[in-house]
Scaffold this motif. Structure first.
Motif, short mmCIF file in Angstrom:
data_model
loop_
_atom_site.label_atom_id
_atom_site.label_comp_id
_atom_site.label_asym_id
_atom_site.label_seq_id
_atom_site.Cartn_x
_atom_site.Cartn_y
_atom_site.Cartn_z
N ARG A 58 -4.66 12.19 -6.18
CA ARG A 58 -5.82 12.75 -5.48
C ARG A 58 -6.62 13.63 -6.41
O ARG A 58 -7.84 13.66 -6.39
CB ARG A 58 -5.37 13.54 -4.26
CG ARG A 58 -4.98 12.65 -3.11
CD ARG A 58 -4.88 13.41 -1.82
NE ARG A 58 -4.40 12.52 -0.77
CZ ARG A 58 -3.81 12.92 0.31
NH1 ARG A 58 -3.61 14.21 0.53
NH2 ARG A 58 -3.42 12.07 1.23
N ASN A 115 -3.60 9.25 -4.19
CA ASN A 115 -4.70 8.65 -3.47
C ASN A 115 -4.18 7.34 -2.87
O ASN A 115 -3.84 6.41 -3.60
CB ASN A 115 -5.88 8.39 -4.43
CG ASN A 115 -7.10 7.85 -3.73
OD1 ASN A 115 -7.02 7.28 -2.65
ND2 ASN A 115 -8.24 8.01 -4.37
N THR A 116 -4.09 7.27 -1.55
CA THR A 116 -3.49 6.11 -0.90
C THR A 116 -4.49 5.00 -0.60
O THR A 116 -4.13 4.01 0.05
CB THR A 116 -2.80 6.54 0.41
OG1 THR A 116 -3.75 7.19 1.25
CG2 THR A 116 -1.64 7.46 0.11
N SER A 117 -5.72 5.13 -1.08
CA SER A 117 -6.70 4.06 -0.89
C SER A 117 -6.19 2.79 -1.58
O SER A 117 -5.65 2.84 -2.68
CB SER A 117 -8.04 4.49 -1.48
OG SER A 117 -8.90 3.38 -1.57
N GLU A 118 -6.37 1.65 -0.93
CA GLU A 118 -5.85 0.38 -1.46
C GLU A 118 -6.41 0.05 -2.83
O GLU A 118 -5.71 -0.51 -3.68
CB GLU A 118 -6.18 -0.75 -0.48
CG GLU A 118 -5.68 -2.10 -0.92
CD GLU A 118 -6.06 -3.22 0.04
OE1 GLU A 118 -5.81 -4.38 -0.29
OE2 GLU A 118 -6.62 -2.92 1.12
N SER A 119 -7.66 0.42 -3.07
CA SER A 119 -8.27 0.11 -4.37
C SER A 119 -7.78 1.03 -5.48
O SER A 119 -7.94 0.74 -6.66
CB SER A 119 -9.79 0.19 -4.27
OG SER A 119 -10.18 1.51 -3.90
N GLU A 120 -7.17 2.15 -5.12
CA GLU A 120 -6.74 3.14 -6.11
C GLU A 120 -5.24 3.10 -6.41
O GLU A 120 -4.83 3.29 -7.54
CB GLU A 120 -7.12 4.56 -5.63
CG GLU A 120 -8.60 4.77 -5.42
CD GLU A 120 -9.40 4.69 -6.71
OE1 GLU A 120 -8.85 5.01 -7.78
OE2 GLU A 120 -10.56 4.27 -6.65
N THR A 121 -4.43 2.89 -5.40
CA THR A 121 -2.98 2.84 -5.57
C THR A 121 -2.45 1.61 -4.86
O THR A 121 -2.63 1.48 -3.64
CB THR A 121 -2.31 4.11 -5.02
OG1 THR A 121 -2.85 5.25 -5.70
CG2 THR A 121 -0.80 4.07 -5.20
N HIS A 122 -1.83 0.71 -5.61
CA HIS A 122 -1.30 -0.51 -5.00
C HIS A 122 -0.23 -1.12 -5.88
O HIS A 122 -0.17 -0.89 -7.10
CB HIS A 122 -2.43 -1.54 -4.76
CG HIS A 122 -3.23 -1.82 -6.00
ND1 HIS A 122 -2.87 -2.77 -6.93
CD2 HIS A 122 -4.37 -1.25 -6.47
CE1 HIS A 122 -3.77 -2.77 -7.92
NE2 HIS A 122 -4.68 -1.86 -7.66
N LEU A 139 0.85 -1.18 0.00
CA LEU A 139 0.00 0.00 0.00
C LEU A 139 0.89 1.23 0.00
O LEU A 139 1.94 1.25 0.64
CB LEU A 139 -0.90 0.00 1.23
CG LEU A 139 -1.70 -1.29 1.48
CD1 LEU A 139 -2.49 -1.17 2.78
CD2 LEU A 139 -2.62 -1.57 0.31
N ASP A 147 1.60 8.53 1.19
CA ASP A 147 1.76 9.75 0.39
C ASP A 147 3.16 10.30 0.51
O ASP A 147 3.91 10.35 -0.44
CB ASP A 147 0.71 10.79 0.82
CG ASP A 147 0.53 11.86 -0.24
OD1 ASP A 147 1.44 12.00 -1.08
OD2 ASP A 147 -0.50 12.52 -0.25
N LYS A 159 1.19 -4.95 3.09
CA LYS A 159 -0.06 -5.33 3.74
C LYS A 159 0.13 -6.69 4.43
O LYS A 159 -0.42 -6.94 5.49
CB LYS A 159 -1.18 -5.40 2.70
CG LYS A 159 -2.53 -5.73 3.26
CD LYS A 159 -3.57 -5.73 2.16
CE LYS A 159 -4.91 -6.18 2.68
NZ LYS A 159 -5.89 -6.32 1.60
#
Length: 201
Positions: free
Chosen positions: A128, A185-192, A79, A82, A98
């Motif tokens: 973002r 965007n550090t959301s798991e669904s957006e940046t991984h 994950l 920023d 993770k």
């Protein structure tokens, strides 16, 4: 020969021909279905023999390397953090595991590979917010070799999925850079960054 007797013989011959035809059809059907079942029956017959030899010799299964058997893989998910406020001049994205496995790959802005093997790399980076006039690029490098490269789509603010399979050796590093550096965007669904490791036979 009377007509009645000739008629009876013809009926007997027709009946005999019909019986032979039916028998031939039945044999052909059995032959075809036995041919399809032949391989599984043989493999079933061989399997118990191997199992009995295994138990008779008390031979242990080949040792696994940290829970990885030959032909099996391990998946690691990373994950993004920023980190734009810490090192504005550093364009690398910092990754946190993770499901960490320090014996395979370390975490951080540079991921150190600890084992030789085949690696399936799957990367997505999302900003973002993005501006129409700015073009952002994302690169995944193995040491200094470019493995994956993509542009941020200004409509979705994302690279979409970038993927590749590579044979990597222990001692090298993986790093993801974003140019120009901006907030992600550090959301798991957006940046991984997902990595599947397979041992070399």
């Amino acid at each position: 020969m009377p007509q009645h007797t000739r008629h009876s013989l013809i009926n007997v011959l027709l009946l005999w021909t019909a019986i032979l035809s039916i028998v031939q059809v039945v044999f052909i059907v059995f032959y075809i279905t036995a041919g399809h079942r032949g391989v599984p029956q043989n493999s079933i017959a061989v399997a118990p023999t191997r199992t009995m030899q295994f138990h008779a010799n008390n031979t242990p299964s080949p040792p696994s390397e940290h829970g990885l058997l030959l032909g099996k893989g391990k998946m690691l998910s990373f994950l993004a953090t920023d980190g734009t406020e810490a090192h504005d001049d550093d364009k690398r994205i910092r990754w946190l595991a993770k499901n960490p496995d320090a014996t395979l790959i370390s975490e951080g802005d540079v991921l150190a590979v600890k084992k030789d093997g085949y690696y399936f790399l799957n990367l997505q980076v999302t900003l973002r917010s993005c501006e129409e006039e700015k073009e952002h690029t994302v690169s995944l490098k193995w040491n200094n070799k470019l493995l994956l490269h993509g542009w941020i789509n200004t409509k979705s603010c994302s690279t979409g999925l970038l993927g590749k399979v590579e044979e990597l050796s222990a001692g090298g590093t993986l790093g993801v850079t974003l140019e120009p550096k901006t907030s992600i965007n550090t959301s798991e669904s957006e940046t991984h960054l997902d990595i599947i490791y397979m041992r070399k036979p």
